[in-house]
Design a protein around this motif. Structure first.
Motif, mmCIF file in Angstrom:
data_model
loop_
_atom_site.group_PDB
_atom_site.id
_atom_site.type_symbol
_atom_site.label_atom_id
_atom_site.label_comp_id
_atom_site.label_asym_id
_atom_site.label_seq_id
_atom_site.Cartn_x
_atom_site.Cartn_y
_atom_site.Cartn_z
ATOM 1 N N ALA A 168 -8.192 -1.302 -11.133
ATOM 2 C CA ALA A 168 -7.995 -2.202 -12.283
ATOM 3 C C ALA A 168 -6.605 -2.827 -12.224
ATOM 4 O O ALA A 168 -6.432 -4.034 -12.479
ATOM 5 N N GLU A 169 -5.602 -2.038 -11.857
ATOM 6 C CA GLU A 169 -4.241 -2.571 -11.741
ATOM 7 C C GLU A 169 -4.152 -3.529 -10.555
ATOM 8 O O GLU A 169 -3.547 -4.607 -10.630
ATOM 9 N N ALA A 170 -4.772 -3.134 -9.449
ATOM 10 C CA ALA A 170 -4.756 -3.992 -8.263
ATOM 11 C C ALA A 170 -5.428 -5.338 -8.567
ATOM 12 O O ALA A 170 -4.972 -6.390 -8.117
ATOM 13 N N ARG A 171 -6.499 -5.299 -9.355
ATOM 14 C CA ARG A 171 -7.232 -6.528 -9.694
ATOM 15 C C ARG A 171 -6.318 -7.514 -10.425
ATOM 16 O O ARG A 171 -6.312 -8.711 -10.152
ATOM 17 N N LYS A 172 -5.518 -6.972 -11.363
ATOM 18 C CA LYS A 172 -4.579 -7.840 -12.106
ATOM 19 C C LYS A 172 -3.575 -8.475 -11.157
ATOM 20 O O LYS A 172 -3.258 -9.661 -11.256
ATOM 21 N N ILE A 173 -3.062 -7.690 -10.223
ATOM 22 C CA ILE A 173 -2.075 -8.217 -9.270
ATOM 23 C C ILE A 173 -2.729 -9.232 -8.340
ATOM 24 O O ILE A 173 -2.175 -10.310 -8.089
ATOM 25 N N LEU A 174 -3.899 -8.910 -7.837
ATOM 26 C CA LEU A 174 -4.575 -9.827 -6.908
ATOM 27 C C LEU A 174 -4.790 -11.199 -7.538
ATOM 28 O O LEU A 174 -4.676 -12.231 -6.879
ATOM 29 N N LYS A 175 -5.082 -11.209 -8.853
ATOM 30 C CA LYS A 175 -5.341 -12.490 -9.527
ATOM 31 C C LYS A 175 -4.072 -13.332 -9.691
ATOM 32 O O LYS A 175 -4.146 -14.496 -10.077
ATOM 33 N N ARG A 176 -2.921 -12.757 -9.406
ATOM 34 C CA ARG A 176 -1.680 -13.548 -9.451
ATOM 35 C C ARG A 176 -1.493 -14.342 -8.152
ATOM 36 O O ARG A 176 -0.685 -15.257 -8.087
ATOM 37 N N ALA A 214 -10.870 -11.502 -6.440
ATOM 38 C CA ALA A 214 -10.270 -10.172 -6.608
ATOM 39 C C ALA A 214 -11.331 -9.084 -6.422
ATOM 40 O O ALA A 214 -11.087 -8.072 -5.754
ATOM 41 N N ASP A 215 -12.509 -9.307 -7.004
ATOM 42 C CA ASP A 215 -13.584 -8.304 -6.871
ATOM 43 C C ASP A 215 -13.995 -8.148 -5.406
ATOM 44 O O ASP A 215 -14.279 -7.037 -4.938
ATOM 45 N N LYS A 216 -14.053 -9.277 -4.696
ATOM 46 C CA LYS A 216 -14.448 -9.216 -3.279
ATOM 47 C C LYS A 216 -13.404 -8.444 -2.465
ATOM 48 O O LYS A 216 -13.749 -7.594 -1.639
ATOM 49 N N ILE A 217 -12.133 -8.726 -2.712
ATOM 50 C CA ILE A 217 -11.080 -8.024 -1.963
ATOM 51 C C ILE A 217 -11.126 -6.525 -2.261
ATOM 52 O O ILE A 217 -11.045 -5.693 -1.350
ATOM 53 N N LEU A 218 -11.301 -6.180 -3.532
ATOM 54 C CA LEU A 218 -11.400 -4.747 -3.879
ATOM 55 C C LEU A 218 -12.583 -4.097 -3.167
ATOM 56 O O LEU A 218 -12.482 -2.979 -2.657
ATOM 57 N N LEU A 219 -13.695 -4.816 -3.121
ATOM 58 C CA LEU A 219 -14.877 -4.268 -2.449
ATOM 59 C C LEU A 219 -14.611 -4.077 -0.957
ATOM 60 O O LEU A 219 -14.844 -2.994 -0.413
ATOM 61 N N VAL A 267 3.503 -4.826 0.088
ATOM 62 C CA VAL A 267 2.170 -4.766 0.716
ATOM 63 C C VAL A 267 1.629 -3.336 0.692
ATOM 64 O O VAL A 267 0.443 -3.100 0.419
ATOM 65 N N ALA A 268 2.511 -2.372 0.946
ATOM 66 C CA ALA A 268 2.063 -0.970 0.952
ATOM 67 C C ALA A 268 1.583 -0.568 -0.447
ATOM 68 O O ALA A 268 0.583 0.152 -0.595
ATOM 69 N N THR A 269 2.303 -1.046 -1.477
ATOM 70 C CA THR A 269 1.892 -0.731 -2.854
ATOM 71 C C THR A 269 0.517 -1.331 -3.137
ATOM 72 O O THR A 269 -0.357 -0.684 -3.729
ATOM 73 N N LEU A 270 0.340 -2.573 -2.707
ATOM 74 C CA LEU A 270 -0.953 -3.231 -2.929
ATOM 75 C C LEU A 270 -2.083 -2.455 -2.237
ATOM 76 O O LEU A 270 -3.150 -2.231 -2.822
ATOM 77 N N ARG A 271 -1.820 -2.037 -1.009
ATOM 78 C CA ARG A 271 -2.843 -1.253 -0.274
ATOM 79 C C ARG A 271 -3.176 0.041 -1.014
ATOM 80 O O ARG A 271 -4.329 0.451 -1.067
ATOM 81 N N ARG A 272 -2.140 0.654 -1.562
ATOM 82 C CA ARG A 272 -2.372 1.916 -2.276
ATOM 83 C C ARG A 272 -3.155 1.674 -3.568
ATOM 84 O O ARG A 272 -4.104 2.383 -3.878
ATOM 85 N N LEU A 273 -2.744 0.615 -4.301
ATOM 86 C CA LEU A 273 -3.380 0.364 -5.601
ATOM 87 C C LEU A 273 -4.860 0.014 -5.475
ATOM 88 O O LEU A 273 -5.663 0.383 -6.328
ATOM 89 N N VAL A 274 -5.235 -0.740 -4.423
ATOM 90 C CA VAL A 274 -6.651 -1.116 -4.329
ATOM 91 C C VAL A 274 -7.544 0.121 -4.220
ATOM 92 O O VAL A 274 -8.693 0.102 -4.659
ATOM 93 N N LYS A 275 -6.997 1.175 -3.683
ATOM 94 C CA LYS A 275 -7.809 2.397 -3.567
ATOM 95 C C LYS A 275 -7.648 3.321 -4.775
ATOM 96 O O LYS A 275 -8.613 3.915 -5.237
ATOM 97 N N GLN A 276 -6.402 3.398 -5.273
ATOM 98 C CA GLN A 276 -6.141 4.409 -6.317
ATOM 99 C C GLN A 276 -6.227 3.862 -7.739
ATOM 100 O O GLN A 276 -6.472 4.611 -8.675
ATOM 101 N N SER A 277 -5.971 2.590 -7.899
ATOM 102 C CA SER A 277 -5.999 2.014 -9.242
ATOM 103 C C SER A 277 -6.540 0.584 -9.185
ATOM 104 O O SER A 277 -5.803 -0.393 -9.339
#
Ligand code: SF4
Length: 240
Positions: A116-124, A133-138, A104-114
Motif C-alpha cells: 500500500a505504501e509502495a503504491r502511493k510512491i509508485l503513483k508519484r 502501480a498495480d501492474k508493477i506491484l503484481l 531504489v532499495a527502499t522501493l524494492r523492499r516496500l513493494v514486497k513488505q508494504s
C-alpha cells in the motif's frame, strides 16, 4: 457458489494459455518497470523492449547514471520509442530524481513488505496511475490483483467483470472489484493472467471490432451473448 465462479475465471485463463502458450515472465524490478513505462510512448511491446534494452546498455538503469546523462543525449538513446523523445527523456530524469529521493532499495523492499505504501510512491512517478502501480506491484510479486492495462480491462469488462463507463478510473475499479473474489493467491498465475488477458485484448478482443469468431471465450461472454441476442430474429430461441 464461490468455488464455481473461481473455476470460471481460471478456466478462461487456461483457455487463453492454450491459445497463446505460457507467457515469458516480465521484468520484476520496480524502478526498471517505471523506466520501461516512460522510455517509449504509444509503441508496441517489442519496440518498447528494444528501446529499454538500448537505454540499459548505453546509460544503465541506475538513477544517478540517468541523471548524469544530458537530456539531448538521453533523448537520442530513446529516439526509437515513439513521439516526443525530449519529453520522454525529461520524464526519465524526473523518475530518476524521485528514485534518488526514495531510494531504489527502499522501493524494492516496500513493494514486497508494504504494497500500500509502495503504491502511493509508485503513483508519484511520471506515467504511473492506479493501473500502472498495480501492474508493477503484481510483477514485483507485491500485489495480488490483476492490475489490468487497457487491453486486459476491455476483455474483463466484456466477459462480465465490472461495468464500462466513460470514466476510465471507475471502469478500472469496477473490473478490479468484480474480479477480485475469483482470484487465487498464486502470484505466478496472476501475472500470467494479466499477460494473457492483455494479449487477447491486443490481438482478438480489439476495441473497435472484436474478432469473436476467433475467440475461445465466447461461451459466457456477456458482450458476445448480448450481440448474439440482438442479431437473432424476434421470437427465435437461442441456439435454434
Ligand atoms: S467473445 Fe468477443 S467480446 Fe467476448 S472476449 Fe471474445 S473477442 Fe472479446
Amino acid at each position: 457458489m464461490a468455488t464455481r465462479t473461481r473455476h470460471h475465471l481460471k478456466e478462461r485463463i487456461a483457455r487463453l494459455e492454450q491459445r497463446y502458450g505460457r507467457p515469458v515472465p516480465p521484468p520484476a524490478d520496480p524502478f526498471e518497470l517505471v523506466l520501461l513505462e516512460n522510455c517509449a510512448y504509444l509503441v508496441d511491446d517489442k519496440r518498447r523492449a528494444t528501446v529499454f534494452r538500448r537505454l540499459k546498455r548505453t546509460v544503465g538503469t541506475r538513477p544517478d547514471a540517468i541523471l548524469r546523462t544530458p537530456l539531448p543525449l538521453l533523448a537520442d538513446v530513446i529516439r526509437d520509442g515513439g513521439m516526443l523523445p525530449q519529453r520522454r527523456a525529461e520524464k526519465l530524469h524526473t523518475a530518476a530524481d524521485l528514485a534518488l529521493e526514495v531510494g531504489v532499495a527502499t522501493l524494492r523492499r516496500l513493494v514486497k513488505q508494504s504494497p500500500a505504501e509502495a503504491r502511493k510512491i509508485l503513483k508519484r512517478f511520471p506515467g504511473i496511475g492506479d493501473p500502472g502501480a498495480d501492474k508493477i506491484l503484481l510483477f514485483c510479486r507485491g500485489g495480488l490483483g490483476l492490475g489490468p492495462d487497457s487491453n486486459a480491462l476491455r476483455v474483463l469488462v466484456r466477459l462480465g467483470y465490472g461495468r464500462e463507463s466513460s470514466d476510465y478510473p471507475a471502469t478500472y475499479r469496477s473490473a478490479v472489484e468484480a474480479s477480485a473474489p475469483e482470484l487465487p493467491t498464486d502470484v505466478s498465475w496472476l501475472i500470467r493472467a494479466h499477460q494473457l488477458l492483455r494479449r487477447h485484448g491486443q490481438e482478438v478482443c480489439k476495441r473497435a471490432r472484436p474478432l469473436c469468431d476467433r475467440c475461445p471465450l465466447t461461451s459466457g461472454c456477456r458482450w458476445y451473448l448480448a450481440r448474439a441476442a440482438q442479431s437473432r430474429p424476434a421470437g427465435s430461441l437461442p441456439g435454434a
